[in-house]
Design a protein around this motif. Structure first.
Motif, short mmCIF file in Angstrom:
data_model
loop_
_atom_site.label_atom_id
_atom_site.label_comp_id
_atom_site.label_asym_id
_atom_site.label_seq_id
_atom_site.Cartn_x
_atom_site.Cartn_y
_atom_site.Cartn_z
N SER A 57 -49.40 -114.60 -26.50
CA SER A 57 -48.01 -115.05 -26.41
C SER A 57 -47.61 -115.16 -24.95
O SER A 57 -47.70 -114.18 -24.20
CB SER A 57 -47.09 -114.05 -27.10
N GLU A 59 -45.23 -115.02 -22.09
CA GLU A 59 -43.95 -114.37 -21.81
C GLU A 59 -43.23 -115.07 -20.67
O GLU A 59 -42.00 -115.20 -20.69
CB GLU A 59 -44.18 -112.89 -21.44
N THR A 73 -48.97 -111.74 -23.30
CA THR A 73 -49.27 -110.57 -24.11
C THR A 73 -50.33 -110.98 -25.12
O THR A 73 -50.17 -111.98 -25.82
CB THR A 73 -48.02 -110.06 -24.85
N GLN A 95 -51.51 -106.77 -21.51
CA GLN A 95 -50.93 -107.80 -20.66
C GLN A 95 -52.01 -108.45 -19.81
O GLN A 95 -52.99 -107.80 -19.43
CB GLN A 95 -49.88 -107.18 -19.73
#
Length: 133
Positions: A57, A59, A73, A95
């Motif tokens: 994902s 961010e 992420t 991360q």
């Protein structure tokens, strides 16, 4: 750049490969995988074998000229061997920061990245978690 993550999330490594230049250079490198287009595709195949529900994902995303930077992420469940670690069934997230450079055709031609491998190894139980700071 977002499209590369979407294709990886869908398990479409061949589609991801279509976005990568043939002369691609991987600067981050993963042990046991050449720093080439094929080495990178093989790395993602292995990664999806170890974490079949992996999702990436975005961010934050910043672009400047021919380079983009993303804070991502990554989450998944450890269901297959990863770097010699047998499956643990652990749900993990970590991360990473990715930098991609694109060529004139819009293909990724270089990649640099930093991943929080310590956190991942702690979540897999390979490295003990330290006391909170």
């Amino acid at each position: 750049m977002r499209r590369t993550y979407e294709l990886i999330n869908a398990g479409d490594i061949a589609g991801f490969g279509d976005l990568v230049a043939d002369d691609f250079i991987e600067h981050q490198g993963a042990p046991g995988f050449p720093a080439t287009k094929e080495g990178t595709l093989d790395f993602f195949r292995a990664l999806l074998g170890a974490f079949p529900d992996m999702s990436m994902s975005v961010e934050d995303l910043v672009a400047d000229g021919d380079k983009t930077v993303a804070r991502v992420t990554v989450a998944g469940t450890h269901r297959g061997s990863f770097m010699g670690i047998p499956p643990t069934g652990a749900s993990v997230d970590m991360q990473l920061i990715d930098i991609m450079r694109f060529d004139e055709a819009g293909r990724v031609c270089e990649h640099w990245g930093v991943a929080d491998m310590l956190s991942l190894m702690q979540q897999l139980g390979v490295v003990p978690a330290g006391a909170p700071a």
